[in-house]
Motif scaffolding. Structure first.
Motif, mmCIF file in Angstrom:
data_model
loop_
_atom_site.group_PDB
_atom_site.id
_atom_site.type_symbol
_atom_site.label_atom_id
_atom_site.label_comp_id
_atom_site.label_asym_id
_atom_site.label_seq_id
_atom_site.Cartn_x
_atom_site.Cartn_y
_atom_site.Cartn_z
ATOM 1 N N VAL A 1 2.263 -36.879 -44.290
ATOM 2 C CA VAL A 1 0.753 -37.372 -43.699
ATOM 3 C C VAL A 1 0.883 -38.832 -43.663
ATOM 4 C CG1 VAL A 1 -1.506 -36.934 -43.388
ATOM 5 C CG2 VAL A 1 -0.229 -35.092 -43.944
ATOM 6 N N PHE A 2 0.613 -39.363 -42.361
ATOM 7 C CA PHE A 2 0.473 -40.994 -42.378
ATOM 8 C C PHE A 2 -0.898 -41.236 -41.659
ATOM 9 C CE2 PHE A 2 4.797 -39.629 -42.090
ATOM 10 C CZ PHE A 2 5.409 -40.465 -43.154
ATOM 11 N N THR B 1 14.850 -40.840 -38.263
ATOM 12 C CA THR B 1 15.930 -40.673 -37.746
ATOM 13 C C THR B 1 16.228 -38.839 -38.232
ATOM 14 O OG1 THR B 1 16.787 -42.760 -38.391
ATOM 15 C CG2 THR B 1 18.522 -40.860 -38.144
ATOM 16 N N VAL B 2 16.858 -38.180 -37.376
ATOM 17 C CA VAL B 2 17.170 -36.734 -37.871
ATOM 18 C C VAL B 2 18.640 -36.512 -37.358
ATOM 19 C CG1 VAL B 2 14.819 -35.951 -37.252
ATOM 20 C CG2 VAL B 2 16.446 -36.313 -35.343
ATOM 21 N N ALA C 1 7.272 -33.257 -39.840
ATOM 22 C CA ALA C 1 8.089 -32.398 -40.518
ATOM 23 C C ALA C 1 9.202 -32.055 -39.495
ATOM 24 C CB ALA C 1 7.550 -31.098 -40.859
ATOM 25 N N ALA C 2 10.586 -32.036 -40.187
ATOM 26 C CA ALA C 2 11.510 -31.668 -39.415
ATOM 27 C C ALA C 2 12.571 -30.690 -40.413
ATOM 28 C CB ALA C 2 12.521 -33.011 -39.321
ATOM 29 N N ASN C 3 13.163 -29.777 -39.628
ATOM 30 C CA ASN C 3 13.823 -28.947 -40.233
ATOM 31 C C ASN C 3 15.248 -28.984 -39.540
ATOM 32 O OD1 ASN C 3 12.497 -26.843 -42.171
ATOM 33 N ND2 ASN C 3 11.093 -27.147 -40.229
ATOM 34 N N ALA D 1 8.647 -51.085 -35.912
ATOM 35 C CA ALA D 1 8.015 -49.651 -36.210
ATOM 36 C C ALA D 1 8.200 -49.565 -37.682
ATOM 37 C CB ALA D 1 8.868 -48.966 -35.459
ATOM 38 N N ARG D 2 7.337 -48.873 -38.314
ATOM 39 C CA ARG D 2 7.173 -48.273 -39.737
ATOM 40 C C ARG D 2 8.023 -47.227 -39.744
ATOM 41 N NH1 ARG D 2 2.221 -45.543 -43.083
ATOM 42 N NH2 ARG D 2 3.303 -45.205 -44.913
ATOM 43 N N GLN D 3 9.253 -47.476 -40.732
ATOM 44 C CA GLN D 3 10.264 -46.562 -40.934
ATOM 45 C C GLN D 3 9.754 -45.369 -41.877
ATOM 46 O OE1 GLN D 3 13.723 -46.642 -40.024
ATOM 47 N NE2 GLN D 3 13.517 -44.615 -40.613
ATOM 48 N N ILE D 4 9.898 -44.000 -41.460
ATOM 49 C CA ILE D 4 9.363 -42.875 -42.239
ATOM 50 C C ILE D 4 10.492 -42.022 -42.477
ATOM 51 C CG2 ILE D 4 7.021 -43.152 -41.364
ATOM 52 C CD1 ILE D 4 7.270 -41.049 -39.251
ATOM 53 N N GLY D 5 10.426 -41.303 -43.419
ATOM 54 C CA GLY D 5 11.448 -40.157 -43.653
ATOM 55 C C GLY D 5 10.861 -38.934 -43.296
#
Length: 372
Positions: free
Chosen positions: A154-155, A171-172, A246-248, A143-147
């Motif tokens: 946007v990917f 990861t969150v 997005a993540a908060n 899998a592609r690691q994204i932050g």
């Protein structure tokens, strides 16, 4: 399996194109398919006809491009003739395949022709957008690691017959924030949208599955700290897509046990604090101490005074954690404890969703105390 190739079958702009007629045979044990290489040196029309099958045979006819993707196919039942007609093919290498679908063996006749198309002077035929490079892995392991952060990222990528799954890993959670509100949205290129959109946890278990083809294109929910995967799968056609993530983080200022309870101070003037209890943070504890007999008041409502999406469960406990009051609301309203007489000592408040099915609770806790 036998493969028949005609590497010299070319058409040139100055020639009339390809014209071939041949006979061959298929056998279920040794030669279930034949593949013929078609080299087109210019844009051309293409026609192929398969005939002359045995009585109980069924043979399909396929035209594939150089990547193996099907350009056109004919799959009529039984021994009926198969035919392919493509009005406009780009220059390149193609494979014309005959595939034995039923029967032990059969002979067949195959004829195919191509005719170069005139080179357009004006108004060229619009071509579909190119397939972007595959930046996302095809399995959880690749899998592609994204932050992810509060700023949406946007990917862009592609899924389709040539690329049947894209996986992203993220990861969150961080110290002091055991959960995060995570949002994903997916948008296809024009009318072509991915067929399935799955969120999986670190053990590959499904957290939620969305179906963009049915209008489900957005995920907006709380996830506990950990590693997760986003899996994107295509419809029959597939296409390009944009994935926005997005993540908060949701901070946890209240402890999860009586030993780590958040200390609060009572006063005649009501004090309000906002918190969260639910996924990744199942219970909040508060502690306070009174030095004289006190009338205690408290209320718990949704953030900004709104009602909860689900139920809430609140307990007032003594210093030995014995339950003094228990108030709850199943249908999403607020709860309160009013004019509760407390002797000098230490007390605890614990707040949690009413049940697992109640969902997450973002709440406002208001409390006060006046000498009795």
């Amino acid at each position: 399996m036998q493969t028949n190739s005609y590497n010299t079958v070319n058409n040139l702009p100055t020639q009339t194109g390809i014209s071939k007629a041949l006979r061959n045979a298929l056998d279920n044990r040794r030669n279930r398919f034949d593949s013929f290489v078609i080299n087109l040196t210019s844009r051309s029309s293409f026609n192929a006809v398969l005939s002359g099958l045995g009585k109980v045979a069924n043979v399909d006819l396929e035209l594939r491009n150089s990547r193996g993707a099907i350009v056109a196919a004919s799959r009529r039942p039984g021994k009926k003739n198969e035919s392919i007609q493509v009005a406009d093919l780009e220059a390149g290498t193609y494979f014309l395949r005959t595939v034995l679908k039923k029967g032990q063996s059969t002979r067949y006749q195959l004829s195919f022709t191509s005719t170069p198309l005139p080179i357009p002077v004006t108004n060229p035929v619009p071509q579909p957008p190119p397939i972007p490079a595959d930046l996302a892995g095809n399995t959880p392991a690749t899998a592609r690691q994204i932050g992810v952060s509060s700023t949406p990222s946007v990917f862009s990528d592609y899924v389709g017959p040539e690329d049947t799954a894209d996986f992203y890993r993220f990861t969150v959670g961080e110290p002091g924030s055991p959960s995060s509100r995570v949002s994903f949205s997916i948008q296809g290129d024009g009318q072509v949208i991915p067929g399935m959109f799955t969120i999986r946890d670190s053990l590959n278990a499904i957290v939620k599955r969305l179906y963009p083809g049915q209008g489900e294109t957005t995920f907006n929910d709380v996830l506990a700290s950990g590693t997760y995967y986003i899996q994107v799968e295509p419809t029959f056609k597939g296409g390009n897509y944009n994935l926005t993530v997005a993540a908060n983080s949701i901070p946890d200022f209240a402890g999860n046990t009586s030993n780590t309870a958040r200390a609060i101070a009572l006063s005649p003037t009501p004090t309000t604090i906002s918190e969260f209890a639910g996924t990744g943070d199942l219970i909040d504890f508060y502690s306070f101490t009174v030095t004289q007999p006190t009338r205690f008041n408290m209320s718990v409502v949704g953030v900004n005074g709104t009602l909860f999406g689900g139920g809430i469960d609140v307990k007032l406990r003594s210093s030995t954690l014995n339950q003094i009051r228990h108030v709850y609301e199943i249908d999403g309203g607020g709860v309160d404890i009013t004019n509760q007489l407390l002797a000098p000592g230490t007390y605890y408040i614990d707040i949690a969703p009413f049940s697992v099915s109640s969902g997450d609770a973002e709440y406002s806790l208001t409390f006060s105390g006046t000498p009795a």
